[in-house]
Design an enzyme around this catalytic site. Structure first.
Site, PDB file in Angstrom:
ATOM      1  N   LYS A  16       0.901  -1.204   0.163  1.00 36.10           N
ATOM      2  CA  LYS A  16      -0.134   0.011  -0.075  1.00 36.10           C
ATOM      3  C   LYS A  16       1.027   1.366  -0.140  1.00 36.10           C
ATOM      4  O   LYS A  16       0.465   2.296  -0.409  1.00 36.10           O
ATOM      5  CB  LYS A  16      -0.897   0.042   1.051  1.00 36.10           C
ATOM      6  CG  LYS A  16      -1.925  -1.235   0.996  1.00 36.10           C
ATOM      7  CD  LYS A  16      -3.057  -1.045   1.801  1.00 36.10           C
ATOM      8  CE  LYS A  16      -4.425  -1.723   1.405  1.00 36.10           C
ATOM      9  NZ  LYS A  16      -3.951  -3.217   1.715  1.00 36.10           N
TER      10      LYS A  16
HETATM   11  C1  LIG Z   1      -4.832  -4.227   1.358  1.00 36.63           C
HETATM   12  C2  LIG Z   1      -3.913  -5.297   1.395  1.00 36.63           C
HETATM   13  C3  LIG Z   1      -4.402  -6.667   0.444  1.00 36.63           C
HETATM   14  C4  LIG Z   1      -5.772  -6.598  -0.487  1.00 36.63           C
HETATM   15  O1  LIG Z   1      -5.352  -5.534  -1.291  1.00 36.63           O
HETATM   16  P1  LIG Z   1      -6.822  -4.973  -2.150  1.00 36.63           P
HETATM   17  O2  LIG Z   1      -6.408  -4.080  -3.045  1.00 36.63           O
HETATM   18  O3  LIG Z   1      -7.737  -4.429  -0.964  1.00 36.63           O
HETATM   19  O4  LIG Z   1      -7.291  -6.166  -2.883  1.00 36.63           O
HETATM   20  C5  LIG Z   1      -3.595  -7.818   0.496  1.00 36.63           C
HETATM   21  N1  LIG Z   1      -2.680  -7.987   1.391  1.00 36.63           N
HETATM   22  C6  LIG Z   1      -2.152  -6.860   2.195  1.00 36.63           C
HETATM   23  C7  LIG Z   1      -0.937  -7.137   3.035  1.00 36.63           C
HETATM   24  C8  LIG Z   1      -2.820  -5.743   2.364  1.00 36.63           C
HETATM   25  O5  LIG Z   1      -2.526  -4.668   2.983  1.00 36.63           O
END
Ligand SMILES: *Cc1c(COP(=O)(O)O)cnc(C)c1O
Length: 439
Positions: free
Chosen positions: A102
């Site tokens: 993220k």
């Molecule tokens: C947010 C997140 C996901 C999921 O990602 P999306 O874009 O919401 O599908 C998967 N793994 C981790 C570690 C995350 O922080």
């Protein structure tokens, strides 16, 4: 480039408006009017960052030099592709400051918003709902910016202690709101605030969830980078195209993958790996997404009952947002391009243990869902699994699975010692509104 709403009720907007608003007026998600095909770029030996600038420039019309600077500053950490065997690769997206993928979206978005706000001398309030990693990435990405205040809503006792510390120890322009409910409650509250006309009249509001188009676009970068590393190091024949396996919750990551593919990147197909919150695999089989309660799992950042970006993926395939016939042609096409695989809790743990035993490689629970799905899939092509979080973020679970201790990276060790500063609120919107107006 203009962006339209998936609900098709509001006027289309330019990139700046879509970025600063987050959600469209009609409650829909912004989608680009056109995705330009850049296939020719991928045949040349060009740096992935260069390609990303070219591609994102078409969407945003940001001046090239500013965009270059933003991308170089935002993506200032490595994205290594690790080979486990001939058919299984791990693309490590967790080397940023908060140790999850993220960081890419949040760091880019913070800088682009800052660019526009500085130019127009505006102030902005950002509301973000998080099941864990979004909150920390956004908090870290925006921390210290003078013209942006960030409210992070996270579900009380449903995220790890370290995840909570990564959200609630900043202070300054970052306000941590601990909600007595689950992630869907947080998301509902955030949406309610963003759609509240009377609130919007008082303050300039926006979102930073993966519903924001400004977070999705930069995520194309690591698909480009992973593909390029695969192509130059392991699979020189242009005929062998990889499958990307995406551990999914709100499906923003996968949406960015589809954007990258539509921009001309030769991805064979996608596998969406989900935990027992398995609405999407059910949809692909039945054509309906039933209302369901969010279940708590080891891969908690993927604990999403109703994934918000699913609307975008349906939109890309021209599928309306209601129940459709199983034999619908468009649904069949989506089923060809996307396989969705559910991974149980015991499979997650078993995968962490077995990959460690076999390769000495340590997976976090989210990436383990991805690897388990890759191993369960019957597709034969090489698979690149997106490693979405660093295993140290989920120390307890991972250590138990592998029967060995793992070290905390320095950034985490420091945060673990800080006291948390959060405001506890209930599920009722009036409580949130009071806090937003009171400040
Ligand atoms: C947010 C997140 C996901 C999921 O990602 P999306 O874009 O919401 O599908 C998967 N793994 C981790 C570690 C995350 O922080």
């Amino acid at each position: 480039m203009k962006f339209y709403s998936t609900n098709k009720q509001s006027k289309s907007a330019d990139f700046k408006t879509a970025l600063l608003r987050g959600l469209a007026d009609d409650g829909g998600l912004y989608m680009p009017n056109k995705i330009f095909n850049f296939q020719f770029l991928f045949f040349n030996d060009l740096k992935s960052k260069y390609i990303t600038v070219r591609v994102i420039q078409r969407f945003t019309s940001l001046p090239k030099t500013n965009l270059e600077k933003i991308i170089n500053e935002a993506f200032n950490f490595p994205v290594p592709l690790v080979r486990l065997n001939k058919n299984l690769y791990i693309l490590e997206l967790f080397n940023g400051p908060t140790l999850s993928f993220k960081d890419f979206g949040a760091r880019f978005m913070a800088r682009v918003m800052n660019y526009y706000l500085k130019k127009s001398r505006q102030h902005l309030n950002i509301i973000v709902a998080t099941s864990g990693d979004t909150g920390s990435a956004v908090a870290a990405g925006f921390y210290g910016l003078s013209n942006i205040k960030v409210y992070v809503l996270y579900p009380s006792k449903r995220i790890s202690e370290l995840q909570e510390k990564q959200i609630a120890t900043f202070g300054k322009n970052i306000v941590a709101l601990e909600v007595k409910g689950d992630f869907d409650d947080c998301q509902r509250l955030a949406k309610q605030a963003l759609n509240d006309e009377s609130l919007r009249a008082k303050m300039h509001l926006s979102s930073a969830n993966s519903i924001n188009i400004g977070r999705l676009l930069p995520q194309m970068f690591y698909y480009f980078s992973g593909y390029r590393q695969f192509r130059t190091r392991y699979a020189k024949s242009p005929k062998l195209n990889p499958i990307f396996v995406v551990p999914s919750g709100n499906f923003g990551n996968l949406t960015a993958g589809f954007f990258a593919q539509k921009s001309g990147l030769s991805i064979k197909k996608f596998i969406a790996a989900v935990n027992t919150n398995s609405g999407v695999p059910e949809y692909l089989k039945t054509g309906r997404l039933s209302k369901r309660k969010t279940k708590m799992t080891y891969s908690n950042a993927m604990d999403v009952g109703i994934p918000s970006n699913w609307a975008r993926i349906l939109d890309l395939y021209g599928i309306p947002m209601r129940n459709i016939n199983v034999n619908d042609e468009k649904l069949e096409k989506l089923n060809q391009d996307l396989e969705a695989i559910t991974v149980s809790e015991s499979e997650t743990i078993k995968t962490i243990r077995e990959i460690y035993k076999k390769y000495g490689y340590i997976l976090d629970p989210h990436t383990a869902v991805g690897v388990a799905a890759a191993l369960k899939s019957k597709s034969k092509e090489p698979k690149i699994v997106l490693a979405t979080a660093h295993p140290a973020k989920f120390k307890e679970i991972v250590e138990k699975a592998i029967g060995a201790k793992i070290a905390l990276p320095k950034t985490l060790a420091k945060i673990a010692k800080k006291p948390k500063k959060s405001i506890l609120i209930g599920k009722d919107y009036s409580e949130l509104k009071k806090i937003l107006i009171g400040r």
